[in-house]
Scaffold this motif. Structure first.
Motif, PDB file in Angstrom:
ATOM      1  N   LYS A  72       0.845  -1.194   0.000  1.00 20.99           N
ATOM      2  CA  LYS A  72       0.000   0.000   0.000  1.00 20.99           C
ATOM      3  C   LYS A  72       0.883   1.248   0.000  1.00 20.99           C
ATOM      4  CE  LYS A  72      -3.806  -2.225   2.510  1.00 20.99           C
ATOM      5  NZ  LYS A  72      -4.629  -2.225   3.745  1.00 20.99           N
ATOM      6  N   VAL A  73       0.462   2.227  -0.778  1.00 21.94           N
ATOM      7  CA  VAL A  73       1.134   3.531  -0.825  1.00 21.94           C
ATOM      8  C   VAL A  73       0.109   4.572  -0.405  1.00 21.94           C
ATOM      9  CG1 VAL A  73       2.361   5.191  -2.258  1.00 21.94           C
ATOM     10  CG2 VAL A  73       2.617   2.741  -2.694  1.00 21.94           C
ATOM     11  N   PHE A  74       0.500   5.446   0.530  1.00 24.44           N
ATOM     12  CA  PHE A  74      -0.441   6.399   1.099  1.00 24.44           C
ATOM     13  C   PHE A  74      -0.190   7.815   0.571  1.00 24.44           C
ATOM     14  CE2 PHE A  74      -2.392   3.654   4.222  1.00 24.44           C
ATOM     15  CZ  PHE A  74      -1.456   2.647   4.371  1.00 24.44           C
ATOM     16  N   GLY A  87      -3.310   5.742  -1.602  1.00 24.00           N
ATOM     17  CA  GLY A  87      -3.196   6.244  -2.967  1.00 24.00           C
ATOM     18  C   GLY A  87      -3.089   5.118  -3.980  1.00 24.00           C
ATOM     19  N   LYS A  88      -2.375   4.029  -3.615  1.00 27.00           N
ATOM     20  CA  LYS A  88      -2.209   2.893  -4.514  1.00 27.00           C
ATOM     21  C   LYS A  88      -2.235   1.604  -3.708  1.00 27.00           C
ATOM     22  CE  LYS A  88       0.828   3.269  -7.872  1.00 27.00           C
ATOM     23  NZ  LYS A  88       2.118   3.471  -8.575  1.00 27.00           N
ATOM     24  N   LEU A  89      -2.860   0.593  -4.278  1.00 26.05           N
ATOM     25  CA  LEU A  89      -2.927  -0.736  -3.676  1.00 26.05           C
ATOM     26  C   LEU A  89      -2.418  -1.735  -4.696  1.00 26.05           C
ATOM     27  CD1 LEU A  89      -3.932  -2.776  -1.464  1.00 26.05           C
ATOM     28  CD2 LEU A  89      -6.127  -2.786  -2.689  1.00 26.05           C
ATOM     29  N   ASP A  95       7.634 -13.743  -8.003  1.00 25.89           N
ATOM     30  CA  ASP A  95       8.275 -14.573  -9.014  1.00 25.89           C
ATOM     31  C   ASP A  95       9.348 -15.476  -8.416  1.00 25.89           C
ATOM     32  OD1 ASP A  95      10.366 -12.908  -8.448  1.00 25.89           O
ATOM     33  OD2 ASP A  95      10.613 -12.121 -10.467  1.00 25.89           O
ATOM     34  N   GLY A  96       9.456 -15.495  -7.098  1.00 28.08           N
ATOM     35  CA  GLY A  96      10.417 -16.363  -6.429  1.00 28.08           C
ATOM     36  C   GLY A  96      10.523 -16.005  -4.962  1.00 28.08           C
ATOM     37  N   PRO A  97      11.256 -16.790  -4.199  1.00 27.29           N
ATOM     38  CA  PRO A  97      11.349 -16.570  -2.755  1.00 27.29           C
ATOM     39  C   PRO A  97      12.004 -15.253  -2.359  1.00 27.29           C
ATOM     40  CG  PRO A  97      12.923 -18.235  -3.478  1.00 27.29           C
ATOM     41  CD  PRO A  97      12.036 -17.959  -4.638  1.00 27.29           C
ATOM     42  N   THR A  98      12.796 -14.660  -3.244  1.00 28.08           N
ATOM     43  CA  THR A  98      13.473 -13.410  -2.907  1.00 28.08           C
ATOM     44  C   THR A  98      12.686 -12.173  -3.325  1.00 28.08           C
ATOM     45  OG1 THR A  98      14.688 -13.378  -5.013  1.00 28.08           O
ATOM     46  CG2 THR A  98      15.720 -14.540  -3.154  1.00 28.08           C
ATOM     47  N   ASP A  99      11.539 -12.379  -3.953  1.00 28.42           N
ATOM     48  CA  ASP A  99      10.742 -11.251  -4.447  1.00 28.42           C
ATOM     49  C   ASP A  99       9.898 -10.675  -3.324  1.00 28.42           C
ATOM     50  OD1 ASP A  99       9.341  -9.384  -5.865  1.00 28.42           O
ATOM     51  OD2 ASP A  99       8.122 -10.825  -6.986  1.00 28.42           O
ATOM     52  N   ARG A 100      10.324  -9.560  -2.802  1.00 30.77           N
ATOM     53  CA  ARG A 100       9.528  -8.849  -1.813  1.00 30.77           C
ATOM     54  C   ARG A 100       8.594  -7.889  -2.552  1.00 30.77           C
ATOM     55  NH1 ARG A 100      13.735  -7.138   3.052  1.00 30.77           N
ATOM     56  NH2 ARG A 100      14.390  -9.268   3.610  1.00 30.77           N
ATOM     57  N   ILE A 101       7.327  -8.099  -2.378  1.00 33.45           N
ATOM     58  CA  ILE A 101       6.366  -7.270  -3.094  1.00 33.45           C
ATOM     59  C   ILE A 101       6.400  -5.862  -2.507  1.00 33.45           C
ATOM     60  CG2 ILE A 101       3.957  -7.010  -3.763  1.00 33.45           C
ATOM     61  CD1 ILE A 101       5.362  -9.421  -4.977  1.00 33.45           C
ATOM     62  N   ASN A 102       6.944  -4.925  -3.272  1.00 31.68           N
ATOM     63  CA  ASN A 102       6.990  -3.535  -2.844  1.00 31.68           C
ATOM     64  C   ASN A 102       6.668  -2.658  -4.043  1.00 31.68           C
ATOM     65  OD1 ASN A 102       9.379  -3.577  -4.369  1.00 31.68           O
ATOM     66  ND2 ASN A 102      10.626  -4.015  -2.562  1.00 31.68           N
ATOM     67  N   THR A 103       7.080  -1.411  -4.003  1.00 28.33           N
ATOM     68  CA  THR A 103       6.725  -0.512  -5.104  1.00 28.33           C
ATOM     69  C   THR A 103       7.629  -0.678  -6.317  1.00 28.33           C
ATOM     70  OG1 THR A 103       8.065   1.212  -4.044  1.00 28.33           O
ATOM     71  CG2 THR A 103       5.687   1.203  -3.590  1.00 28.33           C
ATOM     72  N   SER A 104       8.655  -1.531  -6.213  1.00 29.81           N
ATOM     73  CA  SER A 104       9.519  -1.790  -7.364  1.00 29.81           C
ATOM     74  C   SER A 104       8.883  -2.854  -8.258  1.00 29.81           C
ATOM     75  CB  SER A 104      10.899  -2.267  -6.906  1.00 29.81           C
ATOM     76  OG  SER A 104      11.546  -1.262  -6.157  1.00 29.81           O
ATOM     77  N   ARG A 105       8.976  -2.629  -9.549  1.00 31.10           N
ATOM     78  CA  ARG A 105       8.329  -3.543 -10.491  1.00 31.10           C
ATOM     79  C   ARG A 105       9.264  -4.664 -10.899  1.00 31.10           C
ATOM     80  NH1 ARG A 105       5.784  -2.227 -16.484  1.00 31.10           N
ATOM     81  NH2 ARG A 105       5.207  -4.357 -16.957  1.00 31.10           N
ATOM     82  N   ARG A 106       8.680  -5.854 -11.087  1.00 30.92           N
ATOM     83  CA  ARG A 106       9.387  -6.979 -11.692  1.00 30.92           C
ATOM     84  C   ARG A 106       8.536  -7.495 -12.844  1.00 30.92           C
ATOM     85  NH1 ARG A 106      12.598 -11.092  -7.664  1.00 30.92           N
ATOM     86  NH2 ARG A 106      13.667  -9.559  -6.372  1.00 30.92           N
ATOM     87  N   TRP A 185       3.202  -0.556 -12.620  1.00 31.90           N
ATOM     88  CA  TRP A 185       3.316  -0.873 -11.202  1.00 31.90           C
ATOM     89  C   TRP A 185       3.883   0.309 -10.429  1.00 31.90           C
ATOM     90  CZ3 TRP A 185       1.598  -4.774  -8.196  1.00 31.90           C
ATOM     91  CH2 TRP A 185       2.152  -4.929  -6.925  1.00 31.90           C
ATOM     92  N   GLU A 186       4.901   0.962 -10.989  1.00 27.70           N
ATOM     93  CA  GLU A 186       5.588   2.039 -10.288  1.00 27.70           C
ATOM     94  C   GLU A 186       5.008   3.418 -10.590  1.00 27.70           C
ATOM     95  OE1 GLU A 186      10.106   0.306  -9.939  1.00 27.70           O
ATOM     96  OE2 GLU A 186       9.467   1.111 -11.866  1.00 27.70           O
ATOM     97  N   SER A 187       4.746   3.695 -11.863  1.00 30.88           N
ATOM     98  CA  SER A 187       4.338   5.032 -12.269  1.00 30.88           C
ATOM     99  C   SER A 187       2.855   5.285 -12.008  1.00 30.88           C
ATOM    100  CB  SER A 187       4.649   5.245 -13.748  1.00 30.88           C
ATOM    101  OG  SER A 187       4.036   4.243 -14.533  1.00 30.88           O
TER     102      SER A 187
END
Length: 259
Positions: A72-74, A87-89, A95-106, A185-187
């Motif tokens: 979540k982005v406020f 502001g964004k959800l 895509d794998g065990p190291t992928d932390r879901i954040n505001t960076s896109r993969r 995802w980011e913009s």
């Protein structure tokens, strides 16, 4: 060198085409929500409907796939700090065990959905979705048929990418000028136009064959809601600026140095 018989190439191709159709059929079930599938002019992407609150959108996504990870982005408040207004959800499958879901896109995430909310009304005004499948891909022609069934007839084009576009003015009439600026995802969403209504765009990229692609993306934006939000934010900023100027003038008047 090992030579694979021609019959094996044929079988492999047949299996890939069958899997692509199966995956597209499953994907189609995800794209078309039950109410929207019955009529054209859908206003949702995977059930997240324009005008929903953050709680409603999050509930839809959680019910759709319990494996989603959320971010979540406020919005910032008047003090410049993060407020309680979302502001964004974002919801995505890692895509794998190291992928932390954040505001960076993969780009390699199997699926990701980013929902944008207006600052003043606090409701959904834009949705972005990405699907990535490098094993079997998706069938563009199948999904174009589903997009047309759900949203209505749109412009189809093919070049570096393959597109479906349906741009409408405020009266619901097709208007190619009613496009949006790309958001992912980011913009953040942007490019809203006065007099425009709903814009829907789907893009197929990374071709695997004549009709099969690895990546499928969908954008939806409510231009009217975005315009209302922009005007309301401008009015709010002007009011804050006027209030700050008034306080400064009052302080200056109160300061009476001797002559």
């Amino acid at each position: 060198m090992t030579h694979t018989p021609l019959s094996m190439f044929f079988l492999r191709g047949l299996v890939r085409r069958c899997l692509a159709v199966l995956f597209t059929a499953l994907l189609g079930g995800l794209v078309l929500s039950a109410p929207a599938a019955a009529q054209q002019g859908g206003r949702d992407v995977v059930g997240v409907t324009l005008g929903m609150t953050p709680d409603e959108a999050e509930a839809v996504l959680k019910a759709r796939n319990p494996d989603y990870k959320f971010v979540k982005v406020f919005w910032r408040g008047a003090d410049g700090k993060a407020s309680n207004a979302i502001g964004k959800l974002g919801a995505a499958l890692p895509d794998g065990p190291t992928d932390r879901i954040n505001t960076s896109r993969r780009y390699s995430r199997p699926e990701a959905v980013m929902v944008s909310f207006s600052a003043t009304e606090g409701r959904v005004y834009a949705v972005y979705r990405q699907v990535f499948n490098k094993q079997v891909g998706v069938s563009a022609s199948e999904l174009e048929a589903q997009l047309t069934k759900k949203y209505g007839s749109g412009e189809l084009s093919q070049g570096s990418y393959r597109f479906y576009r349906r741009m409408l003015d405020a009266k619901g009439q097709p208007n190619a000028q009613c496009s949006h600026r790309g958001f992912e995802w980011e913009s953040a969403p942007g490019g809203q136009s006065r007099g425009c209504g709903l814009s829907v765009e789907a893009r197929f990229s990374e071709p695997m064959g004549p009709d099969t692609y690895k990546t499928f993306e969908t954008w939806m934006m409510d231009h009217q809601a975005a315009e209302r939000d922009s005007l309301a934010l401008q009015a709010r900023q002007q009011a804050l600026a006027a209030e700050a100027a008034s306080k400064m003038q009052g302080a200056a008047r109160a300061n009476k140095p001797g002559l």
